[in-house]
Design an enzyme around this catalytic site. Structure first.
Site, PDB file in Angstrom:
ATOM      1  N   ARG A 189       0.868  -1.191   0.000  1.00 44.60           N
ATOM      2  CA  ARG A 189       0.000   0.000   0.000  1.00 44.60           C
ATOM      3  C   ARG A 189       0.898   1.232   0.000  1.00 44.60           C
ATOM      4  O   ARG A 189       1.789   1.344   0.843  1.00 44.60           O
ATOM      5  CB  ARG A 189      -0.900   0.049   1.237  1.00 44.60           C
ATOM      6  N   HIS A 226      -7.521   0.717  -6.184  1.00 43.90           N
ATOM      7  CA  HIS A 226      -7.695  -0.040  -4.926  1.00 43.90           C
ATOM      8  C   HIS A 226      -8.447  -1.338  -5.276  1.00 43.90           C
ATOM      9  O   HIS A 226      -9.599  -1.523  -4.903  1.00 43.90           O
ATOM     10  CB  HIS A 226      -8.493   0.818  -3.934  1.00 43.90           C
ATOM     11  N   GLN A 246     -10.379  -3.712  -2.792  1.00 45.09           N
ATOM     12  CA  GLN A 246     -11.616  -3.103  -2.285  1.00 45.09           C
ATOM     13  C   GLN A 246     -12.786  -3.407  -3.223  1.00 45.09           C
ATOM     14  O   GLN A 246     -13.900  -3.714  -2.778  1.00 45.09           O
ATOM     15  CB  GLN A 246     -11.418  -1.593  -2.146  1.00 45.09           C
ATOM     16  N   ASP A 283     -16.830   8.168  -1.089  1.00 43.98           N
ATOM     17  CA  ASP A 283     -15.524   8.024  -0.424  1.00 43.98           C
ATOM     18  C   ASP A 283     -15.174   9.393   0.161  1.00 43.98           C
ATOM     19  O   ASP A 283     -15.817  10.404  -0.171  1.00 43.98           O
ATOM     20  CB  ASP A 283     -14.485   7.569  -1.472  1.00 43.98           C
ATOM     21  N   CYS A 286     -16.084   2.693   1.083  1.00 43.42           N
ATOM     22  CA  CYS A 286     -14.930   1.832   1.384  1.00 43.42           C
ATOM     23  C   CYS A 286     -14.496   1.967   2.843  1.00 43.42           C
ATOM     24  O   CYS A 286     -13.875   1.055   3.389  1.00 43.42           O
ATOM     25  CB  CYS A 286     -13.776   2.152   0.450  1.00 43.42           C
ATOM     26  N   ARG A 340     -13.907  -7.564   2.814  1.00 38.04           N
ATOM     27  CA  ARG A 340     -12.491  -7.309   2.479  1.00 38.04           C
ATOM     28  C   ARG A 340     -11.661  -8.543   2.828  1.00 38.04           C
ATOM     29  O   ARG A 340     -10.754  -8.925   2.094  1.00 38.04           O
ATOM     30  CB  ARG A 340     -11.943  -6.106   3.270  1.00 38.04           C
TER      31      ARG A 340
END
Ligand code: CP
Ligand code: NVA
Length: 330
Positions: free
Chosen positions: A109, A136, A139, A232, A273, A318
């Protein structure tokens, strides 16, 4: 797709995968979730070791990788934003070549997508993208698994993304929607729409899959009939504090409110998310309240807490989807 079809592959962005492979990973995650709930052991990667590199903070992604690794019989090693030589004294290439000698897989990440691509080119073991500025992808697997749990097959579902659609979440949801034959609308002021070249790529994919990729700056009409309204944070990790004011000014009309949810219809679910600024229970949320007098940002608290909100199912998924990615590629 059978899980072993992806053995040895990296998981860097959804553009690298076919719709069948993406669906295969989601379906594998569904099976893994059922096994976990039934208490059935699934130590498919017994004895392996994985490195988890985080140049940015994380709750969900880190915990998902750690729990999934343990459930699969693996040993995860976490390297945080400080405490390793990576970047400061050792290049990403050299770091990759070292870690590739010790670990069976590496999660990364951080910042630019080029970094994770570089890592993958040099590691010699599968590399998984745990979030970059651009994408991402793990996700999206969790998001689509959750949408499938609620409303069945992904093809034909309508997904409206509200807010800053130029960053990792808007980009990745658009790519995923194109791949899976969904109807995607990014709803934001024009300067927040994804880059033209990525839109063109997604429209080419959409022509094959039956997806549609559209843009709007009018929330009330964009959301009509949506299966999901997704949003988001307005300022992502790594962005400077100075952008808060303009984001608040420009994106407040795109906040997901109960009026917006009502305009979508009863079938509509709210997704995010996470983490989310829906109240003032966080340090940043409180600071923004003190500076600008707003007690929520991208989503109103009553929507976040409503029965239509499936954000915690999404967060749980996730773990199941990241487990599927690791088990399929190792
Ligand atoms: N959604 C997500 O990636 O959360 P974290 O930043 O907590 O990992
Ligand atoms: N766009 C957000 C996503 C967090 C999961 C960020 O990059 O900070």
């Amino acid at each position: 797709m059978k899980a072993h079809d992806l053995k040895g592959k990296n998981f860097l962005k959804l553009l690298d995968f076919t719709p069948e492979e993406i669906q295969g990973l989601i379906d594998f995650a569904v099976d893994l979730k059922a096994m976990k709930k039934a208490g059935e052991a699934h130590r498919f990667c017994e004895g392996k070791n994985v490195a988890l590199l985080f140049e940015k903070d994380s709750t969900r992604t880190r915990c998902a990788f750690e729990v999934a690794a343990a459930d699969l019989g693996m040993h995860p090693v976490y390297l945080g934003p400080s405490g390793s030589q990576m970047g400061k004294k050792e290049s990403i290439e050299d770091t990759a070549r070292v870690l590739g000698r010790m670990f069976d897989g590496i999660e990364y990440r951080g910042f630019g997508q080029a970094i994770v691509e570089d890592l993958a080119a040099n590691a010699g073991v599968p590399v998984w993208n745990g979030l970059t500025n651009e994408f991402h992808p793990t996700q999206i697997l969790a998001d689509f698994m959750t949408m499938q749990e609620v409303a069945g097959p992904l093809k034909g579902q309508k997904l409206v993304y509200m807010g800053d659609a130029r960053f990792n979440m808007g980009n990745s949801l658009m790519v995923g929607a194109a791949k899976m034959g969904m109807h995607f609308i990014a709803c934001a002021p024009k300067q927040y729409w994804p880059a033209d070249d990525l839109v063109a790529t997604c429209r080419e994919i959409a022509a094959q899959t039956g997806a549609t990729i559209e843009f709007s700056d009018d929330p009330m009409t964009a959301v009509a009939g949506a299966n999901v309204i997704y949003t988001d944070v307005w300022v992502s990790m790594g962005e400077p504090d100075e952008v808060w004011q303009e984001r608040i000014e420009q994106l407040t009309p795109f906040r997901v409110t109960s009026e917006v949810m009502a305009a979508a219809g009863e079938q509509c679910r709210f997704m995010h998310c996470l983490p989310s600024f829906h109240d003032v229970q966080t340090t940043i949320g409180k600071e923004i309240y003190d500076r600008y007098g707003i007690d929520c940002m991208e989503v109103a608290d009553d929507v976040f807490e409503s029965p239509a909100s499936i954000v915690f199912d999404e967060a749980e998924n996730r773990m199941h989807t990241i487990k599927a990615v690791m088990a399929a590629t190792l």
